[in-house]
Design an enzyme around this catalytic site. Structure first.
Site, PDB file in Angstrom:
ATOM      1  CE  LYS A  89      -9.629  17.687  10.255  1.00  0.00           C
ATOM      2  NZ  LYS A  89      -9.806  17.738  11.721  1.00  0.00           N
ATOM      3  CB  ILE A 112       1.353 -11.682 -10.008  1.00  0.00           C
ATOM      4  CG1 ILE A 112       0.117 -12.550  -9.765  1.00  0.00           C
ATOM      5  CG2 ILE A 112       1.020 -10.214  -9.750  1.00  0.00           C
ATOM      6  CD1 ILE A 112      -0.391 -12.509  -8.339  1.00  0.00           C
ATOM      7  CD  GLN A 113       6.198 -12.201  -9.070  1.00  0.00           C
ATOM      8  OE1 GLN A 113       5.296 -12.852  -9.590  1.00  0.00           O
ATOM      9  NE2 GLN A 113       6.693 -12.505  -7.875  1.00  0.00           N
ATOM     10  CB  THR A 142      -6.086  19.640  11.625  1.00  0.00           C
ATOM     11  OG1 THR A 142      -6.927  19.348  12.736  1.00  0.00           O
ATOM     12  CG2 THR A 142      -4.630  19.426  12.009  1.00  0.00           C
ATOM     13  CG  ASP A 143     -12.306  22.541  12.060  1.00  0.00           C
ATOM     14  OD1 ASP A 143     -12.919  21.508  11.732  1.00  0.00           O
ATOM     15  OD2 ASP A 143     -12.838  23.671  12.089  1.00  0.00           O
TER      16      ASP A 143
END
Length: 326
Positions: free
Chosen positions: A22, A258-259, A82-83
């Site tokens: 879930k 960015i690297q 799953t409930d």
């Protein structure tokens, strides 16, 4: 942005992939236990969290051979609905007396394994739903954060994940993953991008100084998975502290890419927290495009627009060997 926050284990050769669960279980608790006595670092003013309002978006995944008959024979006799999982998770947030996302997931996972013997392993993860404190006036004319009213935030959020199996001495953490997700940073100048491959397909101009906009997920793993629970606050790494390290490094360094930025952030995180084994990044380049520059002769003044799709991304992992090499 793609993300590696849910680490789905690959089945071994000859074994099938089989699990169910879930997700998007939204739960909230007022006046949870505060996070206190964390070890402070120079890059961050964070020294704890009140947890007056704790919100979580939880995901559960169950594993066990007894669930195979549900797939093959439509036999639901061992199936946990799953409930039911949703209700179980919601109940446990009221029972948990700790202060961290990972601690709650570990506590809930152990309760699952105790309640349902047909479960052989369980993975639980959660995004912490962020809230902003709101200032209210005091009697002396100043302002201070309200302890009653909060605003749902659109900012970055903490993340935790634990994978529990049944050991000889009871449930044990096989894997953990902690993180800060959807961290969005903009630097108006002090970043460049030059000297990359130039050929007949290259149209991007080199920039000695650019406005850089990057979104980032940062994840970390402890050498001892038990440290993620926060039971020893001095060994717990708070998402707020990793967030602040990223802020400070973005401000301090003139990044070449960015690297380059990612690598420098990772080094600082590993330096500040020797209890960590590794740091992992997922970054997305959302840098705005300049449409006007040097307005009225001032090279710092620019007009920018949103970038067009597609956008670039980076994935990178680091461990203590990277720090030792420095």
């Amino acid at each position: 942005m793609t993300t590696n926050k849910h680490r789905e284990p690959e089945p071994e050769e000859g074994e099938r992939l089989m699990n169910y669960g879930k997700e998007k279980i939204g739960i909230y608790r007022t006046y949870a236990s505060p996070l206190e006595n964390v070890r402070t670092i120079p890059e961050s003013s964070f020294d704890g969290r009140d947890n007056t309002l704790l919100g979580l978006d939880v995901r559960v995944r169950l594993e066990g051979d007894k669930f195979f008959k549900n797939f093959k024979e439509a036999d639901n006799t061992d199936l946990v609905a799953t409930d039911t999982m949703k209700n179980f998770v919601q109940y446990q947030l009221g029972e948990y007396d700790g202060a961290t996302v990972e601690g709650f997931l570990d506590f809930t996972g152990r309760e699952f394994l105790d309640q349902y013997p047909q479960i052989e392993a369980i993975q639980l993860s959660a995004d912490q739903i962020p809230f902003d404190e709101l200032d209210v006036p005091t009697d002396d004319g100043d302002f201070e954060p309200s302890d009653l009213v909060f605003r749902v935030s659109q900012n970055e959020s903490g993340f935790g994940e634990v994978y529990l199996t049944r050991g000889d001495d009871g449930p044990q953490i096989e894997e953990q993953n902690s993180g800060i997700t959807d961290l969005q940073l903009v630097k108006v100048k002090g970043s460049s991008f030059t000297d990359y491959v130039q050929d007949e397909h290259t149209t991007l101009p080199e920039r000695e100084d650019r406005t850089l906009y990057v979104s980032m997920d940062i994840f970390w793993n402890y050498e001892d998975p038990e440290d993620c629970l926060g039971e020893e606050p001095q060994r717990y790494v708070a998402p707020e502290q990793v967030r602040d390290i990223a802020h400070v490094m973005f401000d301090e360094i003139y990044s070449q890419s960015i690297q380059d930025l990612i690598y420098q952030v990772g080094l600082r995180v590993l330096e500040r927290f020797p209890q960590l084994e590794s740091v992992n990044f997922e970054a997305n380049n959302q840098t705005w495009i300049a449409v006007r520059e040097e307005i009225d002769g001032d090279e710092d003044v620019r007009v920018l627009r949103e970038p067009a799709r597609p956008t670039g991304y980076q994935q990178f992992s680091m461990d203590r060997d990277d720090l030792e090499e420095q």
